[in-house]
Design a protein around this motif. Sequence first.
Motif, PDB file in Angstrom:
ATOM      1  N   ALA A  26      10.606  34.645  21.591  1.00 43.09           N
ATOM      2  CA  ALA A  26       9.662  35.751  22.455  1.00 43.09           C
ATOM      3  C   ALA A  26       9.980  36.986  21.959  1.00 43.09           C
ATOM      4  O   ALA A  26       9.054  37.915  21.896  1.00 43.09           O
ATOM      5  N   TRP A  27      11.062  37.377  21.968  1.00 43.96           N
ATOM      6  CA  TRP A  27      11.818  38.725  21.893  1.00 43.96           C
ATOM      7  C   TRP A  27      11.553  39.129  20.243  1.00 43.96           C
ATOM      8  O   TRP A  27      10.946  40.027  20.157  1.00 43.96           O
ATOM      9  N   ALA A  28      11.748  38.254  19.661  1.00 41.81           N
ATOM     10  CA  ALA A  28      11.354  38.415  18.082  1.00 41.81           C
ATOM     11  C   ALA A  28      10.131  38.662  17.730  1.00 41.81           C
ATOM     12  O   ALA A  28       9.540  39.397  16.850  1.00 41.81           O
ATOM     13  N   THR A  29       9.059  37.900  18.446  1.00 41.08           N
ATOM     14  CA  THR A  29       7.699  37.920  18.291  1.00 41.08           C
ATOM     15  C   THR A  29       7.227  39.169  18.865  1.00 41.08           C
ATOM     16  O   THR A  29       6.345  39.986  18.375  1.00 41.08           O
ATOM     17  N   ALA A  30       7.840  39.638  19.992  1.00 39.63           N
ATOM     18  CA  ALA A  30       7.301  41.021  20.636  1.00 39.63           C
ATOM     19  C   ALA A  30       7.616  42.153  19.880  1.00 39.63           C
ATOM     20  O   ALA A  30       6.971  43.062  19.566  1.00 39.63           O
ATOM     21  N   CYS A  31       8.649  42.119  19.145  1.00 39.10           N
ATOM     22  CA  CYS A  31       9.270  43.116  18.323  1.00 39.10           C
ATOM     23  C   CYS A  31       8.295  43.339  17.065  1.00 39.10           C
ATOM     24  O   CYS A  31       7.920  44.237  16.629  1.00 39.10           O
ATOM     25  N   ALA A  32       8.160  42.084  16.507  1.00 42.93           N
ATOM     26  CA  ALA A  32       7.097  42.007  15.174  1.00 42.93           C
ATOM     27  C   ALA A  32       5.765  42.538  15.528  1.00 42.93           C
ATOM     28  O   ALA A  32       5.341  43.353  14.902  1.00 42.93           O
ATOM     29  N   GLU A  33       5.556  42.075  16.590  1.00 44.00           N
ATOM     30  CA  GLU A  33       4.135  42.633  17.180  1.00 44.00           C
ATOM     31  C   GLU A  33       4.124  44.220  17.339  1.00 44.00           C
ATOM     32  O   GLU A  33       3.331  44.927  16.987  1.00 44.00           O
ATOM     33  N   ASP A  34       5.222  44.663  18.016  1.00 46.46           N
ATOM     34  CA  ASP A  34       5.230  46.123  18.262  1.00 46.46           C
ATOM     35  C   ASP A  34       5.306  46.788  17.081  1.00 46.46           C
ATOM     36  O   ASP A  34       4.582  47.809  16.719  1.00 46.46           O
ATOM     37  N   LEU A  35       6.074  46.249  15.865  1.00 43.94           N
ATOM     38  CA  LEU A  35       6.381  46.819  14.745  1.00 43.94           C
ATOM     39  C   LEU A  35       4.996  47.121  13.804  1.00 43.94           C
ATOM     40  O   LEU A  35       4.645  47.959  13.372  1.00 43.94           O
ATOM     41  N   ALA A  36       4.031  45.891  14.013  1.00 44.42           N
ATOM     42  CA  ALA A  36       2.985  45.859  13.407  1.00 44.42           C
ATOM     43  C   ALA A  36       1.995  46.813  13.657  1.00 44.42           C
ATOM     44  O   ALA A  36       1.254  47.545  13.246  1.00 44.42           O
ATOM     45  N   ALA A  37       2.069  46.899  15.438  1.00 44.79           N
ATOM     46  CA  ALA A  37       0.861  47.756  15.845  1.00 44.79           C
ATOM     47  C   ALA A  37       1.383  49.353  15.671  1.00 44.79           C
ATOM     48  O   ALA A  37       0.557  50.196  15.380  1.00 44.79           O
ATOM     49  N   GLU A  38       2.741  49.644  15.384  1.00 38.09           N
ATOM     50  CA  GLU A  38       3.131  50.946  15.423  1.00 38.09           C
ATOM     51  C   GLU A  38       2.729  51.143  13.587  1.00 38.09           C
ATOM     52  O   GLU A  38       2.241  52.390  13.405  1.00 38.09           O
ATOM     53  N   LYS A  39       2.908  50.239  12.797  1.00 31.13           N
ATOM     54  CA  LYS A  39       2.488  50.482  11.375  1.00 31.13           C
ATOM     55  C   LYS A  39       1.228  50.685  11.436  1.00 31.13           C
ATOM     56  O   LYS A  39       0.692  51.516  10.509  1.00 31.13           O
ATOM     57  N   ALA A  40       0.313  50.138  11.982  1.00 35.04           N
ATOM     58  CA  ALA A  40      -1.295  50.206  12.061  1.00 35.04           C
ATOM     59  C   ALA A  40      -1.684  51.870  12.722  1.00 35.04           C
ATOM     60  O   ALA A  40      -2.446  52.126  12.004  1.00 35.04           O
ATOM     61  N   ARG A  41      -1.055  51.909  13.592  1.00 36.87           N
ATOM     62  CA  ARG A  41      -1.241  53.172  14.111  1.00 36.87           C
ATOM     63  C   ARG A  41      -0.810  54.462  13.207  1.00 36.87           C
ATOM     64  O   ARG A  41      -1.430  55.149  12.868  1.00 36.87           O
ATOM     65  N   ARG A  42       0.386  54.331  12.573  1.00 31.44           N
ATOM     66  CA  ARG A  42       0.715  55.400  11.540  1.00 31.44           C
ATOM     67  C   ARG A  42      -0.122  55.299  10.304  1.00 31.44           C
ATOM     68  O   ARG A  42      -0.533  56.251   9.792  1.00 31.44           O
ATOM     69  N   ARG A  43      -0.645  54.137  10.038  1.00 29.57           N
ATOM     70  CA  ARG A  43      -1.760  54.005   8.746  1.00 29.57           C
ATOM     71  C   ARG A  43      -2.864  54.622   9.002  1.00 29.57           C
ATOM     72  O   ARG A  43      -3.631  55.313   8.256  1.00 29.57           O
TER      73      ARG A  43
END
Length: 165
Positions: A26-43
């Motif tokens: 769950a921690w790894a999944t949450a981190c991956a989701e947060d990273l993907a959301a941050e990348k999408a926001r920056r893009r």
Amino acid sequence: MSEELPPSDSAGREAVDEVRATDADAWATACAEDLAAEKARRRADYGPPPGSAAEELRKFVDTVADRLSGLQSPLFGAVAGPAAQQVVKQVVQQAKAAVEPVIERNPDVFDHLAAAGNELLAAYRSAVEAQERRWTTGGSDPRDLDEGRPDKGDEPGPGERIDLD
């Protein structure tokens, strides 16, 4: 009884291990989701990130080739226009054919050249800022000071006597 039940203590340990594994996932999944959301926001804010130097060079060559191929020059005249445009297209295609294999074989070289260019730019910027600081603060370069020299000459003024003996 051929079927043995595990002791109640080992069943509790297995449940705790399963919860820990689930928590780690769950921690790894949450981190991956947060990273993907941050990348999408920056893009969305800044556009797509730049590619490698080799990809950027390829895009640059393609853009220049497209611009040169579509160039309409009044210098060629009405008669020589189509022939000159065909020659320009041919030269552009030959240049692209020469550059493309170099980019394909050596993509890392362009990354190193880009990094070296950034280092040179930083060194130049540092030198310019230091000189501008001296100009704006009225300070002088310590190498220009004549106080450490024993013989300044006998004449007053900015000139200096040079002994040729």
